[in-house]
Design a protein around this motif. Sequence first.
Motif, PDB file in Angstrom:
ATOM      1  N   ASN A  55      -0.343  11.465  -3.208  1.00  0.00           N
ATOM      2  CA  ASN A  55       0.828  10.072  -3.429  1.00  0.00           C
ATOM      3  C   ASN A  55       1.009   9.486  -2.388  1.00  0.00           C
ATOM      4  O   ASN A  55       1.805   8.543  -2.287  1.00  0.00           O
ATOM      5  N   GLU A  57      -0.404   6.856  -0.908  1.00  0.00           N
ATOM      6  CA  GLU A  57      -0.560   5.694  -1.298  1.00  0.00           C
ATOM      7  C   GLU A  57       0.682   4.822  -1.641  1.00  0.00           C
ATOM      8  O   GLU A  57       1.260   3.795  -1.549  1.00  0.00           O
ATOM      9  N   ALA A  60       3.409   4.985   0.462  1.00  0.00           N
ATOM     10  CA  ALA A  60       3.390   3.927   1.501  1.00  0.00           C
ATOM     11  C   ALA A  60       3.811   2.436   0.720  1.00  0.00           C
ATOM     12  O   ALA A  60       4.685   1.649   1.208  1.00  0.00           O
ATOM     13  N   TYR A  61       3.422   2.336  -0.506  1.00  0.00           N
ATOM     14  CA  TYR A  61       3.581   1.013  -1.162  1.00  0.00           C
ATOM     15  C   TYR A  61       5.128   0.920  -1.337  1.00  0.00           C
ATOM     16  O   TYR A  61       5.863   0.005  -1.094  1.00  0.00           O
TER      17      TYR A  61
END
Length: 79
Positions: A55, A57, A60-61
Motif C-alpha cells: 500500500n 503508493e 504516499a498519494y
Amino acid sequence: MAASAQPRRKPTNVSIREDILEAARSHGLNVSRVAEEALSAAIREKQRAAWLAENAEAIAYQNRLVEEEGAFGDDVRSF
C-alpha cells in the motif's frame, strides 16, 4: 455466550541453544508459550511490512494530498 475454542496445538521439534533453554527453565518460562508468542509477533511484523509495501503508493498519494490540500475538516475544526 460460549467461549471460543482455542486453536489446537501441534507438537513439534525445535532446536534451541542449550544455555538459553536452561536459563528459560531456571526462570520458570514456558518455552512453548514463549516460542509461540515470539512467532506470533514475528508473523504480525512480516504481515505489517507486507501490507505497508503493498500500500506504499496509496499511502504516499494520500500523504501528498493532505500536504497539498490539508486534512478533511481542517477548515471547520476549532483547535
